[in-house]
Enzyme design. Structure first.
Site, PDB file in Angstrom:
ATOM      1  N   ARG A 172      29.280  30.922 -25.921  1.00  0.00           N
ATOM      2  CA  ARG A 172      28.773  30.615 -27.404  1.00  0.00           C
ATOM      3  C   ARG A 172      27.540  30.842 -26.522  1.00  0.00           C
ATOM      4  O   ARG A 172      27.327  29.825 -25.264  1.00  0.00           O
ATOM      5  CB  ARG A 172      28.820  28.492 -27.232  1.00  0.00           C
ATOM      6  CG  ARG A 172      27.915  28.316 -27.930  1.00  0.00           C
ATOM      7  CD  ARG A 172      28.517  28.750 -29.231  1.00  0.00           C
ATOM      8  NE  ARG A 172      26.524  27.500 -29.843  1.00  0.00           N
ATOM      9  CZ  ARG A 172      25.785  27.634 -30.910  1.00  0.00           C
ATOM     10  NH1 ARG A 172      24.866  28.880 -30.082  1.00  0.00           N
ATOM     11  NH2 ARG A 172      25.685  26.546 -31.557  1.00  0.00           N
ATOM     12  N   HIS A 175      21.900  27.547 -25.533  1.00  0.00           N
ATOM     13  CA  HIS A 175      21.193  26.761 -26.503  1.00  0.00           C
ATOM     14  C   HIS A 175      21.125  25.745 -25.919  1.00  0.00           C
ATOM     15  O   HIS A 175      21.254  24.907 -24.783  1.00  0.00           O
ATOM     16  CB  HIS A 175      22.139  27.158 -27.921  1.00  0.00           C
ATOM     17  CG  HIS A 175      23.474  26.019 -27.582  1.00  0.00           C
ATOM     18  ND1 HIS A 175      24.697  26.348 -27.010  1.00  0.00           N
ATOM     19  CD2 HIS A 175      23.847  24.894 -27.732  1.00  0.00           C
ATOM     20  CE1 HIS A 175      25.259  25.710 -26.811  1.00  0.00           C
ATOM     21  NE2 HIS A 175      25.255  24.978 -27.365  1.00  0.00           N
ATOM     22  N   HIS A 177      20.527  21.272 -28.244  1.00  0.00           N
ATOM     23  CA  HIS A 177      20.056  20.528 -28.769  1.00  0.00           C
ATOM     24  C   HIS A 177      19.454  19.227 -29.218  1.00  0.00           C
ATOM     25  O   HIS A 177      19.087  18.632 -27.468  1.00  0.00           O
ATOM     26  CB  HIS A 177      21.976  20.118 -29.688  1.00  0.00           C
ATOM     27  CG  HIS A 177      23.366  20.891 -29.481  1.00  0.00           C
ATOM     28  ND1 HIS A 177      22.611  20.981 -30.538  1.00  0.00           N
ATOM     29  CD2 HIS A 177      24.012  21.080 -28.595  1.00  0.00           C
ATOM     30  CE1 HIS A 177      24.628  22.432 -30.090  1.00  0.00           C
ATOM     31  NE2 HIS A 177      24.532  22.401 -28.450  1.00  0.00           N
ATOM     32  N   GLU A 181      25.710  16.176 -26.549  1.00  0.00           N
ATOM     33  CA  GLU A 181      26.830  17.213 -26.968  1.00  0.00           C
ATOM     34  C   GLU A 181      27.818  16.453 -25.973  1.00  0.00           C
ATOM     35  O   GLU A 181      27.673  16.830 -24.626  1.00  0.00           O
ATOM     36  CB  GLU A 181      26.573  18.000 -26.457  1.00  0.00           C
ATOM     37  CG  GLU A 181      27.923  19.207 -26.928  1.00  0.00           C
ATOM     38  CD  GLU A 181      27.780  20.551 -26.376  1.00  0.00           C
ATOM     39  OE1 GLU A 181      27.037  20.981 -27.365  1.00  0.00           O
ATOM     40  OE2 GLU A 181      28.559  21.324 -26.034  1.00  0.00           O
ATOM     41  N   HIS A 220      22.326  24.980 -22.012  1.00  0.00           N
ATOM     42  CA  HIS A 220      23.695  24.747 -21.463  1.00  0.00           C
ATOM     43  C   HIS A 220      24.395  26.441 -21.996  1.00  0.00           C
ATOM     44  O   HIS A 220      23.650  26.812 -22.922  1.00  0.00           O
ATOM     45  CB  HIS A 220      24.545  24.316 -21.416  1.00  0.00           C
ATOM     46  CG  HIS A 220      24.122  23.590 -23.204  1.00  0.00           C
ATOM     47  ND1 HIS A 220      24.134  22.283 -23.234  1.00  0.00           N
ATOM     48  CD2 HIS A 220      26.051  23.536 -24.098  1.00  0.00           C
ATOM     49  CE1 HIS A 220      24.316  22.332 -24.495  1.00  0.00           C
ATOM     50  NE2 HIS A 220      24.941  23.269 -25.019  1.00  0.00           N
ATOM     51  N   GLU A 242      25.525  22.579 -36.909  1.00  0.00           N
ATOM     52  CA  GLU A 242      25.817  24.432 -35.879  1.00  0.00           C
ATOM     53  C   GLU A 242      24.221  24.727 -36.594  1.00  0.00           C
ATOM     54  O   GLU A 242      23.345  25.616 -35.668  1.00  0.00           O
ATOM     55  CB  GLU A 242      26.753  24.566 -35.664  1.00  0.00           C
ATOM     56  CG  GLU A 242      27.574  24.647 -35.106  1.00  0.00           C
ATOM     57  CD  GLU A 242      27.577  24.945 -34.001  1.00  0.00           C
ATOM     58  OE1 GLU A 242      27.106  23.702 -32.702  1.00  0.00           O
ATOM     59  OE2 GLU A 242      27.936  25.972 -33.298  1.00  0.00           O
ATOM     60  N   HIS A 356      43.075  -3.213 -34.865  1.00  0.00           N
ATOM     61  CA  HIS A 356      41.856  -3.596 -34.242  1.00  0.00           C
ATOM     62  C   HIS A 356      40.569  -3.242 -34.440  1.00  0.00           C
ATOM     63  O   HIS A 356      40.671  -2.632 -35.715  1.00  0.00           O
ATOM     64  CB  HIS A 356      42.098  -2.967 -32.747  1.00  0.00           C
ATOM     65  CG  HIS A 356      41.868  -1.572 -32.530  1.00  0.00           C
ATOM     66  ND1 HIS A 356      42.939  -0.326 -32.985  1.00  0.00           N
ATOM     67  CD2 HIS A 356      40.543  -1.208 -32.709  1.00  0.00           C
ATOM     68  CE1 HIS A 356      42.444   0.739 -33.389  1.00  0.00           C
ATOM     69  NE2 HIS A 356      41.174   0.850 -33.208  1.00  0.00           N
ATOM     70  N   HIS A 358      36.163  -2.004 -33.469  1.00  0.00           N
ATOM     71  CA  HIS A 358      34.677  -2.181 -32.983  1.00  0.00           C
ATOM     72  C   HIS A 358      34.094  -2.774 -33.182  1.00  0.00           C
ATOM     73  O   HIS A 358      33.152  -2.306 -33.956  1.00  0.00           O
ATOM     74  CB  HIS A 358      34.394  -1.285 -32.654  1.00  0.00           C
ATOM     75  CG  HIS A 358      36.327   0.095 -32.001  1.00  0.00           C
ATOM     76  ND1 HIS A 358      36.877  -0.230 -30.688  1.00  0.00           N
ATOM     77  CD2 HIS A 358      36.681   0.549 -32.779  1.00  0.00           C
ATOM     78  CE1 HIS A 358      38.017   0.779 -30.936  1.00  0.00           C
ATOM     79  NE2 HIS A 358      38.028   1.815 -32.076  1.00  0.00           N
ATOM     80  N   GLU A 363      34.016   4.143 -35.139  1.00  0.00           N
ATOM     81  CA  GLU A 363      35.191   4.818 -34.550  1.00  0.00           C
ATOM     82  C   GLU A 363      35.052   6.849 -35.210  1.00  0.00           C
ATOM     83  O   GLU A 363      35.192   6.222 -36.082  1.00  0.00           O
ATOM     84  CB  GLU A 363      36.367   4.405 -34.250  1.00  0.00           C
ATOM     85  CG  GLU A 363      37.119   5.352 -33.890  1.00  0.00           C
ATOM     86  CD  GLU A 363      38.731   4.498 -33.956  1.00  0.00           C
ATOM     87  OE1 GLU A 363      39.666   5.420 -33.777  1.00  0.00           O
ATOM     88  OE2 GLU A 363      39.009   3.046 -33.982  1.00  0.00           O
ATOM     89  N   HIS A 402      41.334  -1.355 -38.652  1.00  0.00           N
ATOM     90  CA  HIS A 402      42.537  -0.362 -38.486  1.00  0.00           C
ATOM     91  C   HIS A 402      43.016  -0.273 -37.742  1.00  0.00           C
ATOM     92  O   HIS A 402      43.052  -1.423 -36.744  1.00  0.00           O
ATOM     93  CB  HIS A 402      41.113   0.731 -38.602  1.00  0.00           C
ATOM     94  CG  HIS A 402      40.948   0.927 -37.477  1.00  0.00           C
ATOM     95  ND1 HIS A 402      39.394   0.607 -37.733  1.00  0.00           N
ATOM     96  CD2 HIS A 402      41.095   2.018 -37.111  1.00  0.00           C
ATOM     97  CE1 HIS A 402      39.173   0.752 -35.833  1.00  0.00           C
ATOM     98  NE2 HIS A 402      39.819   2.061 -35.748  1.00  0.00           N
TER      99      HIS A 402
END
Length: 464
Positions: A172, A175, A177, A181, A220, A242, A356, A358, A363, A402
């Site tokens: 890859r 590059h 971002h 990531e 990276h 991407e 549960h 968050h 999530e 959920h």
């Protein structure tokens, strides 16, 4: 009624037919006079010469799945895999579907076809199969990627995912971002390398079950080692794509070569063969087996272990509970990923990740193996049940409750990712178990015996 019949047309002159008013229709055109592809204007609205079909749609052959005729509020999982012509019926609700339909969709998503009676309204779309994502192909069969973002899940705004495959030796390309990531290795081994703002360098080999994280702006590279690799990337921006990555090839292609030569202290002729644009994923020279051969450092040296961009999660033992296991990685043990907290959850057949929510994060969930289903509840009274298969993405907004139930005959394994400085959730069972019993009894009209069985410790996974 006055009815005049001609050889090739009909003129109707009437005011009532069977008690219904009619329009006086113009003379129907000869077939040869009709505009191409269009019928006569006499076909508009009521006409006593209209022909009606009386097709019997009640005579449909089908069979019920086990549990399908039970009370809809029981909500038992319906297995349609071996059912002929599944129908949208649950208990006393629904009815037959004469078509058109694609039974394969119904078998993959039984809770969409025949939802539990406890579902109400429509929540956000909390499911996306990566198998429906468009594949972006690398050069010379070097690999591919496919992504999930707000283009396909508009309400999944906090995180996006990219599933990427690299063949042996493939890169890859270099590059960075704007988004952070976070990655989980799904199979194989890759070599990752990066530098930080201080010029400290980093290199490591990671394999199945390991994790890495590169902060926004940190450049990276990723190269697959022998056997190739696949990994799931999670970004802290639901709009991530991407196609909006900063690539070294594009940077070099879009700066004057005189500037490149001056910046990199080489002759301008050195750039005559650089790529004209994006390589994305491409084949490369296999990396040496001895990683030390590729160690490159500046005067500031390598990145310190505490700030390392990798975490060998595969070597962390899972915490086993009745019904499955769970292990967590978050900034407590992996500090560089300061806003990523994740759990790898295994649920045995018949068990489920408890109900549960968050409090501090949405999530983002990726299903690795098995068959699961989940009901997303959104206040005040909206609930939708979704079915999940390997390769699917689930998304549950902050504080929306959920569960995730294993409805198959093998272990269900999935990854939960949060945007938080530690992994945390609220357990419905523990909340009720730690609330004064009489409050629960009076509120839910339950017996003292029932309330006494509620857990006081968070179970994470409950065995069915």
């Amino acid at each position: 009624m006055l009815l005049k019949i001609f050889a090739l047309g009909v003129i109707v002159s009437s005011t009532f037919v069977h008690g219904a008013p009619t329009r006086t229709s113009p003379e129907r055109r000869q077939d040869g006079d009709n505009p191409p592809f269009r019928g006569s204007t006499a076909l508009v609205g009521y006409n006593p010469t209209n022909t009606l079909t009386n097709e019997d749609t009640d005579d449909i052959e089908f069979e019920f799945a086990p549990g399908q005729t039970a009370d809809a509020n029981i909500g038992q999982y319906l297995n349609f895999e071996d059912i002929e012509n599944p129908q949208p019926i649950r208990g006393s609700r629904g009815g037959t579907d004469p078509g058109p339909q694609t039974p394969e969709y119904s078998r993959l998503n039984p809770d969409k076809l025949a939802p539990p009676g406890t579902d109400h309204g429509q929540t956000i779309n909390a499911q996306w199969p990566m198998g429906l994502s468009h594949v972006k192909a690398g050069i010379d069969r070097a690999g591919w990627s496919r992504q999930e973002n707000t283009q396909v899940m508009p309400d999944a705004k906090a995180m996006a995912g990219v599933d990427m495959r690299l063949e042996p030796g493939a890169y890859r390309e270099l590059h960075w971002h704007v988004a952070g990531e976070w990655a989980l290795m799904l199979n194989g081994t890759v070599r990752i390398a990066a530098i930080n703002e201080e010029g400290e360098s980093f290199i490591d080999d990671v394999s199945k079950g390991d994790v890495w994280f590169f902060p926004p702006g940190v450049p990276h590279s990723i190269q697959a080692l022998d056997g190739g690799a696949e990994f799931m990337l999670v970004f802290d921006d639901g709009d991530f794509s991407e196609d909006n990555t900063f690539l070294i090839t594009e940077i070099m292609a879009h700066h004057p070569r005189e500037v490149l030569a001056k910046d990199l202290s080489v002759d301008i002729s050195a750039f005559q063969d650089i790529p004209a644009g994006e390589l994305f994923i491409f084949p490369g020279t296999p990396a040496p087996h001895n990683i030390s051969e590729q160690n490159v450092t500046s005067s500031t040296g390598p990145i310190t272990p505490r700030d390392s961009y990798s975490f060998h999660w595969s070597e962390q033992p899972a915490h086993r509970v009745e019904g499955g296991s769970i292990k967590i990685v978050d900034p407590v043990t992996f500090p560089i990923a300061s806003n990523f907290a994740a759990a790898l959850v295994t649920v045995h057949p018949g068990a489920m990740r408890e109900i549960h929510w968050h409090p501090a994060s949405d999530e983002w969930t990726f299903f690795l193996s098995g068959k699961g289903r989940a009901t997303l509840f959104t206040p005040p009274r909206t609930a939708t049940t979704f079915d999940y298969l390997p390769g699917d993405v689930g998304y549950f907004p902050q504080s929306n409750s959920h569960y995730i139930e294993n409805v198959g005959d093998e272990d269900l394994v999935f990854l939960e990712v949060l945007q938080a400085d530690r992994f945390s959730d609220i357990s419905l069972g523990q909340w009720l178990g730690l609330t004064p019993p009489q409050v629960v009894i009076d509120t839910l009209n339950l017996s003292p015996e029932t309330v006494s069985k509620f857990p006081k410790e968070k179970p994470f996974i409950v065995q069915g």
